[in-house]
Design an enzyme around this catalytic site. Structure first.
Site, PDB file in Angstrom:
ATOM      1  N   LYS A  23       0.851  -1.208   0.000  1.00 11.91           N
ATOM      2  CA  LYS A  23       0.000   0.000   0.000  1.00 11.91           C
ATOM      3  C   LYS A  23       0.883   1.255   0.000  1.00 11.91           C
ATOM      4  CE  LYS A  23      -1.694   1.508   4.071  1.00 11.91           C
ATOM      5  NZ  LYS A  23      -1.399   2.894   4.436  1.00 11.91           N
ATOM      6  N   ASN A  24       1.910   1.264   0.859  1.00 12.35           N
ATOM      7  CA  ASN A  24       2.711   2.486   1.028  1.00 12.35           C
ATOM      8  C   ASN A  24       3.747   2.689  -0.063  1.00 12.35           C
ATOM      9  OD1 ASN A  24       1.153   3.054   3.192  1.00 12.35           O
ATOM     10  ND2 ASN A  24       2.669   2.491   4.732  1.00 12.35           N
ATOM     11  N   CYS A 119      -4.479  12.278  12.844  1.00 13.76           N
ATOM     12  CA  CYS A 119      -5.225  11.020  12.820  1.00 13.76           C
ATOM     13  C   CYS A 119      -5.061  10.389  14.205  1.00 13.76           C
ATOM     14  CB  CYS A 119      -4.712  10.099  11.720  1.00 13.76           C
ATOM     15  SG  CYS A 119      -3.106   9.431  12.097  1.00 13.76           S
ATOM     16  N   ARG A 124       0.558  14.400  13.082  1.00 12.65           N
ATOM     17  CA  ARG A 124       0.966  14.189  11.691  1.00 12.65           C
ATOM     18  C   ARG A 124       1.177  15.513  10.919  1.00 12.65           C
ATOM     19  NH1 ARG A 124      -0.596   8.966  10.366  1.00 12.65           N
ATOM     20  NH2 ARG A 124       0.954   9.038   8.722  1.00 12.65           N
ATOM     21  N   ASP A 309       4.956   0.463  11.943  1.00 14.27           N
ATOM     22  CA  ASP A 309       3.711  -0.137  11.452  1.00 14.27           C
ATOM     23  C   ASP A 309       3.559  -1.596  11.869  1.00 14.27           C
ATOM     24  OD1 ASP A 309       3.611   1.647   8.265  1.00 14.27           O
ATOM     25  OD2 ASP A 309       3.246   2.261  10.341  1.00 14.27           O
ATOM     26  N   ARG A 401      -8.505  -0.609   4.925  1.00 14.17           N
ATOM     27  CA  ARG A 401      -7.625   0.403   4.335  1.00 14.17           C
ATOM     28  C   ARG A 401      -6.270  -0.193   3.996  1.00 14.17           C
ATOM     29  NH1 ARG A 401      -6.662   5.526   7.508  1.00 14.17           N
ATOM     30  NH2 ARG A 401      -5.397   5.730   5.648  1.00 14.17           N
TER      31      ARG A 401
HETATM   32  C1  EPZ Z   1       4.538   6.917   6.365  1.00 17.25           C
HETATM   33  O1  EPZ Z   1       3.780   7.943   6.952  1.00 17.25           O
HETATM   34  C2  EPZ Z   1       3.585   5.735   6.249  1.00 17.25           C
HETATM   35  N1  EPZ Z   1       2.471   6.087   5.356  1.00 17.25           N
HETATM   36  C3  EPZ Z   1       3.073   5.362   7.631  1.00 17.25           C
HETATM   37  O2  EPZ Z   1       2.240   4.217   7.486  1.00 17.25           O
HETATM   38  C4  EPZ Z   1       4.263   4.995   8.503  1.00 17.25           C
HETATM   39  O3  EPZ Z   1       3.813   4.700   9.799  1.00 17.25           O
HETATM   40  C5  EPZ Z   1       5.241   6.189   8.546  1.00 17.25           C
HETATM   41  O4  EPZ Z   1       5.634   6.548   7.215  1.00 17.25           O
HETATM   42  C6  EPZ Z   1       6.502   5.868   9.339  1.00 17.25           C
HETATM   43  O5  EPZ Z   1       7.147   4.771   8.757  1.00 17.25           O
HETATM   44  C7  EPZ Z   1       2.674   6.073   4.026  1.00 17.25           C
HETATM   45  O6  EPZ Z   1       3.766   5.788   3.546  1.00 17.25           O
HETATM   46  C8  EPZ Z   1       1.501   6.426   3.171  1.00 17.25           C
HETATM   47  P1  EPZ Z   1       6.617  10.213   8.449  1.00 17.25           P
HETATM   48  P2  EPZ Z   1       4.376   9.452   6.986  1.00 17.25           P
HETATM   49  O7  EPZ Z   1       6.495  11.500   7.700  1.00 17.25           O
HETATM   50  O8  EPZ Z   1       5.251   9.680   5.825  1.00 17.25           O
HETATM   51  C9  EPZ Z   1       6.899  13.504  11.830  1.00 17.25           C
HETATM   52  C10 EPZ Z   1       0.337   2.916   7.795  1.00 17.25           C
HETATM   53  O9  EPZ Z   1      -0.056   2.355   8.810  1.00 17.25           O
HETATM   54  N2  EPZ Z   1       6.724  14.471  10.736  1.00 17.25           N
HETATM   55  O10 EPZ Z   1       7.746   9.304   8.132  1.00 17.25           O
HETATM   56  O11 EPZ Z   1       3.229  10.364   7.231  1.00 17.25           O
HETATM   57  C11 EPZ Z   1       5.663  12.649  12.031  1.00 17.25           C
HETATM   58  O12 EPZ Z   1       4.746  13.307  12.884  1.00 17.25           O
HETATM   59  C12 EPZ Z   1       0.868   4.331   7.874  1.00 17.25           C
HETATM   60  O13 EPZ Z   1       0.391   2.396   6.652  1.00 17.25           O
HETATM   61  C13 EPZ Z   1       6.819  15.832  11.019  1.00 17.25           C
HETATM   62  O14 EPZ Z   1       7.028  16.228  12.168  1.00 17.25           O
HETATM   63  O15 EPZ Z   1       5.273   9.404   8.293  1.00 17.25           O
HETATM   64  C14 EPZ Z   1       6.233  11.410  12.657  1.00 17.25           C
HETATM   65  O16 EPZ Z   1       6.420  11.640  14.036  1.00 17.25           O
HETATM   66  C15 EPZ Z   1       0.649   4.924   9.239  1.00 17.25           C
HETATM   67  N3  EPZ Z   1       6.678  16.724   9.998  1.00 17.25           N
HETATM   68  C16 EPZ Z   1       7.604  11.272  11.999  1.00 17.25           C
HETATM   69  O17 EPZ Z   1       7.907  12.564  11.460  1.00 17.25           O
HETATM   70  C17 EPZ Z   1       6.452  16.317   8.709  1.00 17.25           C
HETATM   71  O18 EPZ Z   1       6.350  17.182   7.812  1.00 17.25           O
HETATM   72  C18 EPZ Z   1       7.650  10.255  10.859  1.00 17.25           C
HETATM   73  O19 EPZ Z   1       6.578  10.553  10.010  1.00 17.25           O
HETATM   74  C19 EPZ Z   1       6.356  14.935   8.444  1.00 17.25           C
HETATM   75  C20 EPZ Z   1       6.501  14.029   9.466  1.00 17.25           C
END
Ligand code: EPZ
Length: 423
Positions: A23-24, A119, A124, A309, A401
């Site tokens: 999915k990701n 969420c 996020r 995840d 999802r």
């Molecule tokens: C991706 O989300 C995945 N989703 C998530 O999977 C996964 O949990 C996550 O990466 C971590 O591996 C997809 O790929 C569609 P991040 P993403 O940006 O990119 C902070 C699932 O279950 N952050 O790597 O949104 C954030 O709050 C989902 O399939 C900022 O502060 O995660 C988090 O603490 C859930 N500012 C950390 O970084 C930003 O602009 C990592 O988030 C972006 C992120």
């Protein structure tokens, strides 16, 4: 749409499960179609609610989509983009919609994308995405809950240091940089396999990218991208989930169309816990545990560390371990909502800030529980498969999802699981 699942636990899983496309990986790959007026064909696309949401959003922009859901092949053609508005009601349904921002600004010089709400697992924020686009020369304004981005004379390559490792932040900026003038360096980039898969697809389309999979990715901008066909990599989270489903039930499963390389960190944890996953020609064999697994301390980290995840799923497994396990969640601030639900089933878990202390119990017992987010929902499925008696899980739309045909895949391996209508 029935929104409950009923499971009678206690049957060891036996048999074979085919792992779907990731999915990701599929979600960012779909948005890459916006970068060119030529067709992009993706195969091994999982049949999931999130994929349908992303297809609905791309159609809003005027992307033509043809799909063969049986063959799981989609062709996207963004010949002309009629709109660059990503509305709240779609973005709110799926946060990954933020992945259209970079491609739209790079291709069209503008975009109006709803700020994705938070969420269940955290606030996020998307500040890393926005800072990177500003660094590339876009003007970014937030107005009435929308991100309004403009780059009328195009984007200009530069060096971007991301303060936190962000998967979709890396993906958004890598896509935007493909059409920027000059060179872009993404420093502190995410190294997830899904980032590498996106880079490989973009390179196939004619992008010039080096370093995907390392913490520094270099992109030389090009004028345009070409037609390409790409196969989505296997879903490593689904792979890890079903491996743990096998172990928690005391069964043994063969997982096909996947590879052990994708879950090295989990494999290392399971090795310490007493289970040796074995690579097969087309996937992984998960042997039956010869004795109760040992409790292991686990900390989630960006790839190649232990995947956040898979945190909820491994907690379900540790709930019935021999000994205790300290599980620390370092990526998201609120990813322990499955804990009270597991405790309703008899688990012994106490949360101390970002850590949960799991003391193994002999058995879990079936109970009515509620899914709160995608990975928590499947953690409850694992617990229910191992528990004595009946469990009903409500709000299972979360499951759909991220897990394709989860009941079918489990029922085919001996699980007693069915979807029931809510009364
Ligand atoms: C991706 O989300 C995945 N989703 C998530 O999977 C996964 O949990 C996550 O990466 C971590 O591996 C997809 O790929 C569609 P991040 P993403 O940006 O990119 C902070 C699932 O279950 N952050 O790597 O949104 C954030 O709050 C989902 O399939 C900022 O502060 O995660 C988090 O603490 C859930 N500012 C950390 O970084 C930003 O602009 C990592 O988030 C972006 C992120």
């Amino acid at each position: 749409m029935p929104s409950k699942v009923r499971i009678i636990g206690g049957t060891p899983l036996q048999g074979k499960i085919r792992i779907s496309g990731a999915k990701n990986a599929a979600l960012p790959l779909m948005t890459a179609s916006l970068l060119t007026d030529k067709p992009l064909t993706l195969s091994n696309v999982p049949n999931l609610a999130d994929i349908n949401s992303m297809a609905e959003l791309l159609t809003q922009f005027g992307v033509s989509i043809s799909s063969d859901k049986v063959e799981q092949v989609y062709t996207f053609k963004a010949e002309t983009i009629q709109s660059t508005l990503a509305p709240y009601d779609i973005v709110n349904k799926m946060r990954a919609s933020i992945l259209v921002l970079g491609p739209l600004v790079a291709r069209c010089g503008q975009a109006k994308v709803s700020l994705p709400g938070g969420c269940a697992i955290g606030t996020r924020p998307v500040d890393i995405h926005l800072k990177g686009l500003r660094d590339l020369g876009a003007e970014i304004e937030i107005s009435e809950g929308y991100i309004i981005a403009r780059a009328p004379s195009g984007l200009v390559g530069t060096s971007i240091t991301m303060p936190l490792i962000s998967v979709t932040g890396t993906e958004n900026l890598m896509m935007a940089a493909c059409l920027a003038k000059g060179e872009t360096r993404l420093i502190n980039a995410a190294r997830e396999p899904e980032v590498i898969d996106l880079a490989n697809c973009l390179i196939g389309m004619g992008a010039q990218i080096q370093g995907a999979g390392t913490d520094t990715i270099t992109i030389q901008g090009v004028d345009s991208l070409n037609e390409h066909t790409h196969q989505v990599i296997p879903d490593r989270i689904e792979t890890g989930t079903y491996a743990m489903a096998s172990i928690i039930t005391g069964g043994s499963l063969e997982l096909t169309h996947t590879s052990l390389e994708l879950i090295q960190s989990l494999s290392g944890v399971l090795h310490q816990a007493g289970i040796e996953l074995q690579a097969t020609e087309n996937g992984i064999f998960v042997p039956a545990p010869s004795e109760t697994i040992q409790g292991i301390d686990i900390m989630t980290e960006p790839f190649p560390g232990f995947a956040t995840d898979l945190q909820a799923q491994v907690m379900a497994l540790m709930a019935v371990c021999n000994g205790a396990s300290m599980i620390t969640e370092t990526i998201f601030e609120n990813r322990f909502m499955h804990v009270p639900e597991l405790c309703r089933m008899g688990a012994n878990i106490t949360v101390h800030g970002a850590s949960a202390l799991v003391r193994g119990v002999k058995n879990l017992n079936g109970a009515p529980v509620m899914a709160t987010d995608l990975r928590a929902s499947v953690c409850l499925v694992l617990a229910a498969l191992a528990a004595r008696g009946e469990t009903t899980i409500s709000r299972v739309y979360h499951l759909d999802r991220g897990y394709e045909r989860v009941e079918d895949k489990l029922r085919n391996c001996g699980a007693t699981i069915e979807r029931i209508d809510t009364i």
